[in-house]
Design a protein around this motif. Structure first.
Motif, PDB file in Angstrom:
ATOM      1  N   GLY A  34      37.141  31.272  45.593  1.00 20.46           N
ATOM      2  CA  GLY A  34      36.487  32.621  44.564  1.00 20.46           C
ATOM      3  C   GLY A  34      37.119  33.933  45.224  1.00 20.46           C
ATOM      4  N   THR A  35      37.337  34.042  46.042  1.00 18.97           N
ATOM      5  CA  THR A  35      37.909  34.991  46.400  1.00 18.97           C
ATOM      6  C   THR A  35      39.200  36.345  45.783  1.00 18.97           C
ATOM      7  N   LEU A  36      39.800  35.689  44.900  1.00 20.99           N
ATOM      8  CA  LEU A  36      40.620  36.159  43.893  1.00 20.99           C
ATOM      9  C   LEU A  36      39.998  36.911  42.753  1.00 20.99           C
ATOM     10  N   ARG A  37      38.937  36.284  42.485  1.00 15.39           N
ATOM     11  CA  ARG A  37      37.959  37.115  41.470  1.00 15.39           C
ATOM     12  C   ARG A  37      39.052  37.568  40.142  1.00 15.39           C
ATOM     13  N   VAL A  38      39.897  36.241  40.154  1.00 15.43           N
ATOM     14  CA  VAL A  38      40.487  36.995  38.240  1.00 15.43           C
ATOM     15  C   VAL A  38      40.625  35.443  37.873  1.00 15.43           C
ATOM     16  N   ARG A  39      40.170  35.060  37.248  1.00 16.49           N
ATOM     17  CA  ARG A  39      40.432  33.466  36.442  1.00 16.49           C
ATOM     18  C   ARG A  39      41.177  33.010  35.825  1.00 16.49           C
ATOM     19  N   TRP A  40      42.591  33.722  36.013  1.00 20.16           N
ATOM     20  CA  TRP A  40      43.513  33.038  35.956  1.00 20.16           C
ATOM     21  C   TRP A  40      44.818  33.380  36.072  1.00 20.16           C
TER      22      TRP A  40
END
Length: 450
Positions: A34-40
């Motif tokens: 959950g570290t990218l903070r983007v959904r796609w």
């Protein structure tokens, strides 16, 4: 199939592989950590197949440009071509934005909790502009009293001030702000064409024109304030190109300086335009005459904001802290340093990737010294140098660590300067088709955040 075309296809395939790798690895990382903070990943977007009122219009514009664009660009008088390019880019961008519908695609884009209009409506914190500028740095940090929304805090105040002025003259609300960004942003294509013609010749500018107006970048040009920033930056470079080639050096140099000064107060990252400006100066034949007016113009906007009480350097120092307080401090550099490039592929499209391959191969074959000598006489080499300057600016932004994710909009002012590389391509209709298909797929399969 000739060898150059085969190499172009391999370059486009490699770029597609980069995007696929970024999507697969990014999805795994986001689900696990959950570290990218983007959904796609790598885009700031949601998977949401949809169509809208802009769908038929976008398809019509795409088909028209693919079918007639190269021929029209070759035959129209130059000024008529520039007007046509702006109108077509405007139609393409608006059509793509309206795939999401008027409210979601245009009117509400700049009113969300992260955006500029949050500080204008319902409570206008810029009703007293001098006071807002003096107090601007006190609200940048995330835990400061009445902290600015992310985009207000993340940019110098000229960005927010633009929308405050629109509100004051009666063009209030998200709809007018969205229309402003799209309408002004579409002129960026014209500015790039003016620059290419001044530095590299009209033939290359005409060949690049259809690719400028049918760029996948339009997905994020409408509706994003970065589209507006990209246009201001493009005209700053455009006026500089006109000035250093001897056409109205004083007035064009002054206009360029004013706009370069404004860009530094629209986005901190636009200071990297200095790299592209350096390339333009290198290509110019009359560099000295415009410089006094260029410098004088450049000092105007910084002087005005400094006199009003805004400290650019202090604000930038605080922004770096704010950046690491939020998602920027969580997103891993090791992923984004290369995934950002995958985002760029989606912005510029496979045609530009192939064009960049062609731009890079000729200088390699000629050798460095011969390449530098050819800059004075060969339009192709001059265009290759201009594109290389833009690529260097983009890579510098990437390595800075201040561009982790969301670069599909943040890098628009640099990515637009890679598109003229498409002038090197043969079979333009096939490549234009690829550009259009990519933009339509992204816009219809994903709900982009900008």
């Amino acid at each position: 199939m000739n060898r150059d075309l085969l190499r172009d296809l391999f370059a486009a395939l490699a770029a597609a592989l980069l995007v696929t790798t970024a999507a697969v690895i990014g999805t795994v990382m986001e689900h696990r950590y959950g570290t990218l903070r983007v959904r796609w990943p790598p885009l700031y977007a949601y998977w949401e197949p949809h169509a809208g009122p802009g769908t038929p219009a976008a398809i019509i514009v795409a088909v028209a440009v693919v079918a007639y664009g190269p021929r029209v660009a070759a035959r129209l008088p130059w000024r008529a071509l520039l007007v046509t390019a702006w109108g077509t880019a405007l139609a393409w961008t608006f059509s793509l934005a309206l795939v999401d519908g008027w409210q979601r695609g245009v009117a509400r884009r700049l009113t969300t909790k992260y955006e500029y209009l949050q500080v204008i409506d319902p409570v206008n914190r810029f009703h007293d502009i001098p006071a807002a500028l003096r107090d601007f740095t006190h609200h940048i940090l995330m835990h400061a009293p009445d902290a600015w929304p992310a985009h207000v805090a993340g940019h110098p105040p000229a960005a927010t001030l633009t929308f405050a002025v629109l509100d004051r003259v009666g063009l209030a609300g998200g709809a007018w702000a969205g229309v402003w960004c799209v309408t002004v942003g579409a002129t960026a294509a014209v500015a790039v064409l003016v620059t290419v013609r001044a530095l590299c010749g009209e033939a290359l500018a005409r060949r690049a024109a259809p690719f400028m107006v049918l760029a996948p970048a339009a997905v994020w040009m409408g509706t994003s304030a970065d589209g507006y920033f990209a246009a201001v930056a493009a005209w700053a470079v455009g006026f500089l190109a006109v000035a250093v080639t001897g056409h109205r050096p004083r007035s064009a140099g002054l206009a360029s300086g004013l706009l370069f000064g404004l860009t530094a107060y629209l986005s901190y990252g636009l200071t990297l335009l200095a790299v592209i400006a350096g390339g333009v100066l290198l290509l110019g034949s009359r560099r000295l005459r415009p410089l006094p007016c260029l410098i004088a113009g450049f000092l105007v906007v910084p002087a005005a904001f400094t006199f009003a009480g805004f400290n650019w350097w202090e604000a930038y120092r605080l922004l770096v802290t704010r950046y690491h307080q939020g998602a920027g401090g969580i997103r891993p550099f090791g992923y984004w340093v290369w995934a950002n490039l995958a985002c760029t592929v989606l912005v510029i499209g496979p045609a530009t990737v192939a064009g960049l391959r062609r731009a890079g191969t000729a200088p390699v074959r000629k050798g460095f010294r011969r390449c530098l000598r050819s800059v004075a006489v060969t339009p192709d080499a001059r265009l290759a140098l201009l594109v290389a300057a833009a690529l260097l600016a983009l890579l510098t932004a990437d390595l800075s660590g201040m561009s982790k994710a969301e670069t599909e909009r943040i890098w628009l002012p640099f990515a637009l300067w890679l598109l003229p590389a498409c002038a090197f391509l043969t079979r333009p209709r096939a490549w234009l088709t690829a550009q259009a298909v990519l933009a339509l797929l992204v816009n219809h399969l994903l709900l982009t955040g900008w």
